[in-house]
Structure formats: C-alpha cells, structure tokens
Design an enzyme around this catalytic site. Structure first.
Site, PDB file in Angstrom:
ATOM      1  N   ARG A  16      -8.471   4.643 -14.225  1.00  0.00           N
ATOM      2  CA  ARG A  16      -9.975   4.324 -14.813  1.00  0.00           C
ATOM      3  C   ARG A  16     -10.693   5.436 -14.441  1.00  0.00           C
ATOM      4  NH1 ARG A  16     -11.211  -0.624 -10.835  1.00  0.00           N
ATOM      5  NH2 ARG A  16     -10.669   0.343  -8.955  1.00  0.00           N
ATOM      6  N   ASP A  37      -1.349   6.160 -10.577  1.00  0.00           N
ATOM      7  CA  ASP A  37      -2.344   5.111  -9.690  1.00  0.00           C
ATOM      8  C   ASP A  37      -1.866   4.071  -8.966  1.00  0.00           C
ATOM      9  OD1 ASP A  37      -4.979   3.906  -9.177  1.00  0.00           O
ATOM     10  OD2 ASP A  37      -5.809   4.969 -10.775  1.00  0.00           O
ATOM     11  N   ASP A  60       0.948   5.830  -4.778  1.00  0.00           N
ATOM     12  CA  ASP A  60       0.286   6.112  -3.547  1.00  0.00           C
ATOM     13  C   ASP A  60       0.045   7.234  -2.979  1.00  0.00           C
ATOM     14  OD1 ASP A  60      -0.946   5.848  -1.007  1.00  0.00           O
ATOM     15  OD2 ASP A  60       0.313   4.028  -0.331  1.00  0.00           O
ATOM     16  N   ASN A  87      -7.068  13.865  -8.393  1.00  0.00           N
ATOM     17  CA  ASN A  87      -8.373  13.159  -8.579  1.00  0.00           C
ATOM     18  C   ASN A  87      -8.400  11.777  -7.827  1.00  0.00           C
ATOM     19  OD1 ASN A  87     -10.631  12.273 -10.498  1.00  0.00           O
ATOM     20  ND2 ASN A  87      -9.470  10.405 -10.795  1.00  0.00           N
ATOM     21  N   TYR A 152     -16.079  10.593   3.709  1.00  0.00           N
ATOM     22  CA  TYR A 152     -15.892  11.125   2.365  1.00  0.00           C
ATOM     23  C   TYR A 152     -16.082  12.627   2.672  1.00  0.00           C
ATOM     24  CZ  TYR A 152     -16.734  11.281  -2.269  1.00  0.00           C
ATOM     25  OH  TYR A 152     -16.496  11.577  -3.827  1.00  0.00           O
ATOM     26  N   LYS A 156     -13.946  15.965   1.526  1.00  0.00           N
ATOM     27  CA  LYS A 156     -14.139  16.785   0.498  1.00  0.00           C
ATOM     28  C   LYS A 156     -14.385  18.189   0.730  1.00  0.00           C
ATOM     29  CE  LYS A 156     -13.771  13.484  -2.612  1.00  0.00           C
ATOM     30  NZ  LYS A 156     -12.628  13.690  -3.705  1.00  0.00           N
ATOM     31  N   THR A 187     -19.520   5.872 -12.872  1.00  0.00           N
ATOM     32  CA  THR A 187     -17.923   5.400 -12.661  1.00  0.00           C
ATOM     33  C   THR A 187     -18.103   4.094 -11.628  1.00  0.00           C
ATOM     34  OG1 THR A 187     -17.079   6.353 -10.915  1.00  0.00           O
ATOM     35  CG2 THR A 187     -16.845   7.502 -12.714  1.00  0.00           C
TER      36      THR A 187
END
Length: 252
Positions: A16, A37, A60, A87, A152, A156, A187
């Site tokens: 998704r 996914d 995973d 991604n 996060y 990143k 999203t």
C-alpha cells in the site's frame, strides 16, 4: 516501450501507500516487479491486479533469511534483478525522554537494518546482471530534524549515509545507489502512527506548494532513479517535499 522495459524490480513495503504506487508505476513503465510486504492479503491483491508482470512474496525486511529467499525467487522467476526500492518503513511519535528503547530499536531495525540487508542482498545478482539501481527511501527527516521522531530521524539519516557509502563501493560494479527524501505524503503511515485522522493543514500552509504530496509523486521519482534516464546519478539525495527543505525554522 516504457522506460523500465526489460528491468526486474523488487520493492519492499509495497502492499500500500508509496510502495504500491511504485509497483504500479514500474509495471506501467514496462518492468516486472516482485511486490513484498508483511501485509500479505493486500500485497497478494496488488500483485494479482498487476497481472503476469508481478509476483508477491512475504518479506520481513529485518530477517536475513527472508531476504535471501525473496532475492533467489525473484531471479528464478523473472531471470534477473535490476532494481531494488527499499521503501518499507515505520514511524513512531514520542518525545525523546518518553521514547522506550524497544520502540527506538524497532524503528531502527525496520528502517535502517532493513535497508542495509536489502542493499547487501542484491549486490551479487545486480553484479551478475551487469549493474543495477538501488533506490533507498529516506525522508526529509533524513535531511533535518523534527520534534517527536528521534528514532525515525536517526534511521532516515542513517539511510542517507549508507546510500553514499554504497554508491562509492558499488559504482565500479555498475550499481547506482540514490536516496529519495519524501516530505508530507498523503499515506496511512502518519495517520496510523498517531492513532487516527490528523489535521495536517497547519503544516501544509507552510509549504511552498501549499499541499501534501501524493504517493504517485514519490513513485515517479523512484522510476526516474531506476531507469537509464538517471544513468549518471549515484550517491545523490532527491527531495520530493513540496519545498519543505527550501526554508528554515525562522520562516514567517
């Protein structure tokens, strides 16, 4: 003929959102795609909708053995592996002092370790294919900090750095490595992390383009970096952020 005709891509977190948009765009551009996914039902549905050009495999990204299996299946089923889009990612909101170690490690393991394992897993098949393109999805939080997302942001920034090291190491193998830095993209990830609907309008009005981005706009950048139009791009960082990183905190 699409820009990705003849290429085989593996996309993580593709059931998704940004990943699904990338899978659709890649197939539209002529690629064959392995959708991966942990959300199996949605991933299988997407692959079925994409037809013979796509397959689905549970992955995973923190599991070394699963990486080996999905890469082997992709090569066996489609004949090669030319593009990897890393991604898959997690987002966790908490102030630094209230961020549990388990939450920090969970985000880093998916976002950072998953990207590392993905890059390492495709070096051999891409080398055998004569080269390839690795597209790592970082974030604007990989270019600058933001409150409440210490884990996060750390992950990143790490993706941004690993991208540059991999580009330097793999260039003589014909493998290009670049990072994409999405800004506010519409999203489910942000809404899920915050536990429901989020009013993003106070942040959106501060953007140069005055709107949230669409998953398809990230997919378009991924397709560019995957195709031969970007043949002289490696080690680069490509913001897709509506102008978020064009300013600083003192903007009125």
């Amino acid at each position: 003929m699409g820009r990705l005709s003849g290429k085989v891509a593996l996309i993580t977190g593709a059931a998704r959102g940004q990943g699904a948009a990338a899978a659709r765009r890649f197939v539209d551009e002529g690629a064959r795609v392995m959708v991966t996914d942990v959300t199996d039902d949605e991933g299988k549905d997407l692959a079925a909708a994409l037809g013979d050009a796509a397959g689905y495999e549970h992955l995973d990204v923190t599991d070394e053995a699963q990486w080996s299996a999905v890469v082997a299946r992709t090569v066996a089923e489609f004949g090669s592996l030319d593009v990897l889009v890393n991604n898959a990612g997690l987002l966790h909101f908490a102030e630094l002092e209230h961020t549990a170690l388990a939450d920090y490690e969970r985000v880093v393991r998916v976002n950072q370790t998953g990207t590392f394992l993905g890059m390492r897993s495709v070096v051999e098949p891409m080398t055998a294919a004569g080269g390839g393109s690795i597209v790592n999805v970082s974030s604007v939080e990989g270019l600058a900090g933001m409150p409440l997302v210490s884990a996060y942001t750390a992950s990143k920034f790490a993706i941004r750095g690993m991208t540059k090291v991999a580009a330097l190491e793999l260039g003589d193998k014909g493998i290009r490595v670049n990072s994409i830095h999405p800004g506010m993209i519409d999203t489910d990830m942000v809404r899920t992390a915050l536990g429901g609907d989020v009013d993003a309008s106070p942040a959106v009005v501060r953007l140069a383009l005055k709107r949230m981005g669409r998953p398809e706009e990230i997919a378009a950048m991924a397709a560019f970096l995957a195709c031969d139009d970007s043949s002289y791009c490696t080690g680069g960082e490509f913001p897709v952020d509506g102008g978020a990183t064009a300013t600083h905190a003192l903007r009125l």
